[in-house]
Write a protein that holds these residues in place. Sequence first.
Motif, short mmCIF file in Angstrom:
data_model
loop_
_atom_site.label_atom_id
_atom_site.label_comp_id
_atom_site.label_asym_id
_atom_site.label_seq_id
_atom_site.Cartn_x
_atom_site.Cartn_y
_atom_site.Cartn_z
N GLY A 228 0.81 -1.22 0.00
CA GLY A 228 0.00 0.00 0.00
C GLY A 228 0.84 1.26 0.00
O GLY A 228 2.06 1.23 -0.20
N GLY A 229 0.19 2.41 0.23
CA GLY A 229 0.89 3.68 0.36
C GLY A 229 1.58 4.13 -0.91
O GLY A 229 1.01 4.06 -2.00
N LEU A 232 1.81 1.76 -3.92
CA LEU A 232 0.52 1.69 -4.61
C LEU A 232 0.32 2.92 -5.50
O LEU A 232 -0.16 2.80 -6.64
N SER A 247 -5.59 -6.06 -3.59
CA SER A 247 -5.24 -5.37 -2.36
C SER A 247 -5.19 -6.41 -1.26
O SER A 247 -6.18 -6.75 -0.64
N ARG A 250 -1.35 -4.10 3.61
CA ARG A 250 -0.97 -2.68 3.63
C ARG A 250 0.07 -2.46 4.71
O ARG A 250 -0.08 -1.60 5.56
N GLN A 253 1.22 0.84 6.15
CA GLN A 253 0.27 1.68 6.87
C GLN A 253 0.01 1.25 8.31
O GLN A 253 -0.50 2.02 9.11
N PRO A 259 -3.23 7.99 7.64
CA PRO A 259 -3.04 7.21 6.41
C PRO A 259 -2.28 8.00 5.34
O PRO A 259 -2.29 9.23 5.33
N TYR A 260 -1.64 7.26 4.46
CA TYR A 260 -0.97 7.85 3.30
C TYR A 260 -2.03 8.51 2.40
O TYR A 260 -3.10 7.95 2.17
N SER A 261 -1.72 9.70 1.89
CA SER A 261 -2.65 10.40 0.99
C SER A 261 -2.40 9.96 -0.45
O SER A 261 -1.39 10.31 -1.04
N LEU A 262 -3.35 9.21 -0.97
CA LEU A 262 -3.19 8.61 -2.30
C LEU A 262 -3.60 9.60 -3.38
O LEU A 262 -4.69 10.16 -3.34
N MET A 275 -9.63 -2.71 -8.56
CA MET A 275 -8.85 -2.90 -7.33
C MET A 275 -9.75 -3.61 -6.34
O MET A 275 -10.86 -3.15 -6.08
N GLY A 277 -10.12 -5.98 -2.65
CA GLY A 277 -9.59 -6.51 -1.40
C GLY A 277 -9.68 -8.03 -1.38
O GLY A 277 -10.60 -8.61 -1.97
N SER B 261 -6.28 14.26 -2.44
CA SER B 261 -5.52 13.25 -1.70
C SER B 261 -6.47 12.34 -0.95
O SER B 261 -7.09 12.74 0.03
N LEU B 262 -6.55 11.10 -1.41
CA LEU B 262 -7.53 10.15 -0.87
C LEU B 262 -6.97 9.47 0.37
O LEU B 262 -5.87 8.93 0.35
N GLU B 263 -7.73 9.49 1.46
CA GLU B 263 -7.24 8.92 2.72
C GLU B 263 -7.74 7.49 2.97
O GLU B 263 -7.02 6.66 3.50
N TRP B 265 -8.46 4.96 1.11
CA TRP B 265 -8.23 3.91 0.09
C TRP B 265 -8.01 2.54 0.73
O TRP B 265 -8.36 1.52 0.13
N ILE B 268 -10.70 -0.33 0.85
CA ILE B 268 -10.99 -1.26 -0.25
C ILE B 268 -10.46 -2.64 0.13
O ILE B 268 -11.15 -3.65 0.00
N GLY B 269 -9.23 -2.66 0.64
CA GLY B 269 -8.66 -3.93 1.09
C GLY B 269 -9.31 -4.42 2.37
O GLY B 269 -9.70 -5.59 2.48
N ALA B 270 -9.46 -3.52 3.34
CA ALA B 270 -9.95 -3.92 4.66
C ALA B 270 -11.37 -4.48 4.59
O ALA B 270 -11.71 -5.39 5.34
N ARG B 272 -12.65 -5.90 1.91
CA ARG B 272 -12.73 -6.88 0.81
C ARG B 272 -13.65 -6.34 -0.29
O ARG B 272 -14.47 -7.07 -0.86
N ALA B 273 -13.52 -5.05 -0.51
CA ALA B 273 -14.39 -4.39 -1.48
C ALA B 273 -13.76 -4.42 -2.87
O ALA B 273 -12.62 -4.87 -3.05
N MET B 275 -13.33 -1.88 -6.37
CA MET B 275 -13.54 -0.59 -7.04
C MET B 275 -13.10 -0.78 -8.48
O MET B 275 -12.00 -1.24 -8.74
#
Lengths: 338, 338
Positions: A228-229, A232, A247, A250, A253, A259-262, A275, A277, B261-263, B265, B268-270, B272-273, B275
């Motif tokens: 992640g981060g 990613l 995914s 992570r 993280q 959290p990292y700003s994506l 993407m 999970g 800046s997406l925080e 994200w 999605i993994g956590a 099990r989603a 996108m």
Amino acid sequence: MTSLMNKQWIKAATPKGAIQASDFALRSSPIPQVDAGQFLVQTHYLSVAPVMRRYLIDGAGIEAPLKIGDVMLGRGVGRIVESKSKAWPVGTFVQGKLGWQEYSLQSEGQTPLMYPVRQTTAPLSTALGVLGMTGYTAYCALKDIANPKEGEIALVSGAMGGVGSIAVQVARLMGCTVIGVAGTDEKCNTLTNELGCAAAINYKTDNLTEVLVRHAPKGIDVFFDNVGGEILDHALGNLAQYARIVSCGRISQYLNESPYSLENWGQIGAKRAKMQGFFVYDYEPLFAEAETVMAQWIAEGALHYREDILEGIEQMPHALMRLYEGKNIGKQIVKVYD
Amino acid sequence: MTSLMNKQWIKAATPKGAIQASDFALRSSPIPQVDAGQFLVQTHYLSVAPVMRRYLIDGAGIEAPLKIGDVMLGRGVGRIVESKSKAWPVGTFVQGKLGWQEYSLQSEGQTPLMYPVRQTTAPLSTALGVLGMTGYTAYCALKDIANPKEGEIALVSGAMGGVGSIAVQVARLMGCTVIGVAGTDEKCNTLTNELGCAAAINYKTDNLTEVLVRHAPKGIDVFFDNVGGEILDHALGNLAQYARIVSCGRISQYLNESPYSLENWGQIGAKRAKMQGFFVYDYEPLFAEAETVMAQWIAEGALHYREDILEGIEQMPHALMRLYEGKNIGKQIVKVYD
């Protein structure tokens, strides 16, 4: 049984930042009594995984959070040494949620996540790695989410970790050209010299995007992400159309307060990418196929696995800290009983 | 033909920030001559969509970027008025890439994205909206990516836009409880009073997370995202397990110099989603089903559509600016010829 007491690691504190030895305490308890429908498993090997830090904090969304004094959660492989269950006879080797302890009491009605170890050709410890949930994770995520086509380019982060080191090989055996990302030159050398990666990126010294543009000018088709981060973000910035991103973890993280700003999230839409999970226990119907296919690859010498085995249950906290220090090469395991 | 000249909007400048009238210029050219295998389409209606701004800049990843002086790209519906192609006879109504002009020359070998309009019960303009790519986008993305189950909760952003206003209804007709997100109280009222939303969120005045926690305490199962950015972040922070996110558009970002800046994200993994980016032309095999099912819903009075029709090709730049100002209610269309 060689001991009448049961050494157990319990939660002593909730970690604030990095895991510390003082987050755990070792105690000795009497070995529990086996009642009707129950069986006692003697632990042979215990698995160590990054997610375990979160068991101490919030249960990682998959377990009830641990209280101070609770036995630490974790998977292991062992042998049934006493049983009052016909379904689980003495002598059966099993893998499942044993906890950080020498002996665990299991109930036949409460063991949906306990599996007999069927294969006999590879060492017992592989049931915690390449022929267990670690390997199943790599295989099932690639097969079901990534579904790679011959000639596609796959990027794997955390590529020398437990899941990653299998994922790079499975992706290759499924027909991909594979690029691995790791944190030392030594790991990168192993990726290209021993695990069949076409290229390896040291994320601490290389410019990820630069290397990706060079080795995957049309973008990456598959990204198996354990980190992640920032990694990613680079991967998202270099996607091929219809890319698939697993995914899986992570680790970058888990220690971060914020959290990292994506930035490149919009590329998922722009590249018509996916993407998703991944949680291995959702893929139970694929486990038998994963075991069969990967056991065959191992027998043919096409799939290599590495185990990083420490000796003695006393090593458990230290073994977990090593993961976060990036010191393990391959699946981190602790041998509890031979 | 009533005119011997062809009014065309051409690119006059590359927009830096918001679209301006001066980014376009109107010119009159002679109507092109029709050669063998070609046919001439007289434009009746032109579609207006946010992505068109990016046609001027970088082609949006789906078209060759426009040069100064090129005719502006866009879809329209019209009638074949002259033809030297047996496959496309005079009198056929078609929809496809006509461009911002009164007449367009099409070649039978180069028209994979030109479709005859088959339905005759709804107005011709619907071929640019609910019974065209706009409606197909809502239907195909929900059917294939979201695949909602009865009783699930769906969130739709840009819910009163062209795609969004159909997506909220299709999600409901597929069994979801639907929450719409829009930018004015008037739009929010329409969502709950006319389009069957269980709740509507005014993202300019409501706290998104607060409303989501109230109306979807277990999280949202489906997110149909036309907006991206901050709304996406709130949605990711409130996902149910196994949530599906359709990444259909990112109108919040098209004017931004630097990305949001997406925080959240990691959710999605956590969770099990999944996108996934969506591009309607990838779903051509589903178009016939989409047209049939939605025409039936319209006939039953279950599916409503709104068109926001301006008159005269001169209105095209203004119509595009209105989208970015959030002024349109329903699919933005310009009538060129009756």
